[in-house]
Write a protein that holds these residues in place. Structure first.
Motif, mmCIF file in Angstrom:
data_model
loop_
_atom_site.group_PDB
_atom_site.id
_atom_site.type_symbol
_atom_site.label_atom_id
_atom_site.label_comp_id
_atom_site.label_asym_id
_atom_site.label_seq_id
_atom_site.Cartn_x
_atom_site.Cartn_y
_atom_site.Cartn_z
ATOM 1 N N LYS A 10 -5.299 2.432 -11.882
ATOM 2 C CA LYS A 10 -6.220 2.825 -13.189
ATOM 3 C C LYS A 10 -5.487 2.875 -14.473
ATOM 4 O O LYS A 10 -4.425 3.506 -14.528
ATOM 5 N N SER A 11 -6.093 2.494 -15.553
ATOM 6 C CA SER A 11 -5.593 2.925 -16.887
ATOM 7 C C SER A 11 -5.479 4.544 -16.957
ATOM 8 O O SER A 11 -6.222 5.237 -16.314
ATOM 9 N N SER A 12 -4.733 4.984 -17.624
ATOM 10 C CA SER A 12 -4.282 6.432 -17.949
ATOM 11 C C SER A 12 -5.453 6.497 -19.111
ATOM 12 O O SER A 12 -5.824 7.863 -19.142
ATOM 13 N N TYR A 13 -6.282 5.764 -19.628
ATOM 14 C CA TYR A 13 -7.504 6.200 -20.286
ATOM 15 C C TYR A 13 -8.823 6.367 -19.406
ATOM 16 O O TYR A 13 -9.677 6.988 -19.884
ATOM 17 N N SER A 14 -8.870 6.155 -18.160
ATOM 18 C CA SER A 14 -9.699 6.339 -17.351
ATOM 19 C C SER A 14 -10.112 7.878 -17.192
ATOM 20 O O SER A 14 -9.073 8.698 -16.915
ATOM 21 N N CYS A 21 -14.818 2.035 -13.593
ATOM 22 C CA CYS A 21 -13.621 1.637 -14.095
ATOM 23 C C CYS A 21 -13.192 0.469 -12.980
ATOM 24 O O CYS A 21 -13.766 0.207 -12.356
ATOM 25 N N GLU A 23 -9.629 -1.376 -11.589
ATOM 26 C CA GLU A 23 -8.120 -1.045 -11.022
ATOM 27 C C GLU A 23 -7.518 -2.323 -11.124
ATOM 28 O O GLU A 23 -8.060 -3.560 -10.740
ATOM 29 N N VAL A 33 -7.388 -7.697 -10.303
ATOM 30 C CA VAL A 33 -8.528 -6.877 -10.940
ATOM 31 C C VAL A 33 -9.636 -6.498 -9.710
ATOM 32 O O VAL A 33 -10.314 -7.606 -9.056
ATOM 33 N N SER A 36 -13.545 -0.184 -9.008
ATOM 34 C CA SER A 36 -12.992 1.007 -8.280
ATOM 35 C C SER A 36 -14.085 1.820 -7.625
ATOM 36 O O SER A 36 -13.870 2.487 -6.879
ATOM 37 N N TRP A 51 -3.983 -12.482 -18.759
ATOM 38 C CA TRP A 51 -4.126 -10.996 -18.783
ATOM 39 C C TRP A 51 -3.674 -10.550 -20.207
ATOM 40 O O TRP A 51 -4.305 -9.583 -20.907
ATOM 41 N N VAL A 55 -5.867 -8.252 -22.668
ATOM 42 C CA VAL A 55 -5.565 -6.900 -23.049
ATOM 43 C C VAL A 55 -5.294 -7.019 -24.595
ATOM 44 O O VAL A 55 -5.819 -5.907 -25.351
ATOM 45 N N ALA A 59 -7.544 -4.515 -27.120
ATOM 46 C CA ALA A 59 -6.908 -3.807 -27.912
ATOM 47 C C ALA A 59 -7.273 -3.677 -29.611
ATOM 48 O O ALA A 59 -7.635 -2.726 -30.134
#
Length: 61
Positions: A10-14, A21, A23, A33, A36, A51, A55, A59
């Motif tokens: 998972k993203s570190s922002y989860s 979320c 994964e 993808v 989760s 991808w 992203v 962003a």
């Protein structure tokens, strides 16, 4: 490659609650993808260029 063989993360922002979320798992051929909340459901895969565009768009949003 089966779903269990993939290295999902998972993203570190989860958050730590584990809700809402996705994964991802990276292979040589694609970015996989999955949801989760229900990892038994099928995942989907996109190419690395697609991808990167996704992203980049996320962003900027």
């Amino acid at each position: 490659m089966s779903t269990t063989e993939l290295a999902w993360f998972k993203s570190s922002y989860s958050g730590t609650q584990g809700d809402s979320c996705v994964e991802v798992a990276v292979t040589e051929q694609a970015i996989c993808v999955r949801d989760s909340k229900d990892v038994t459901r099928p995942h989907f895969a996109v190419g690395s260029e697609e991808w990167s565009r996704f992203v980049g768009f996320a962003a900027r949003s």
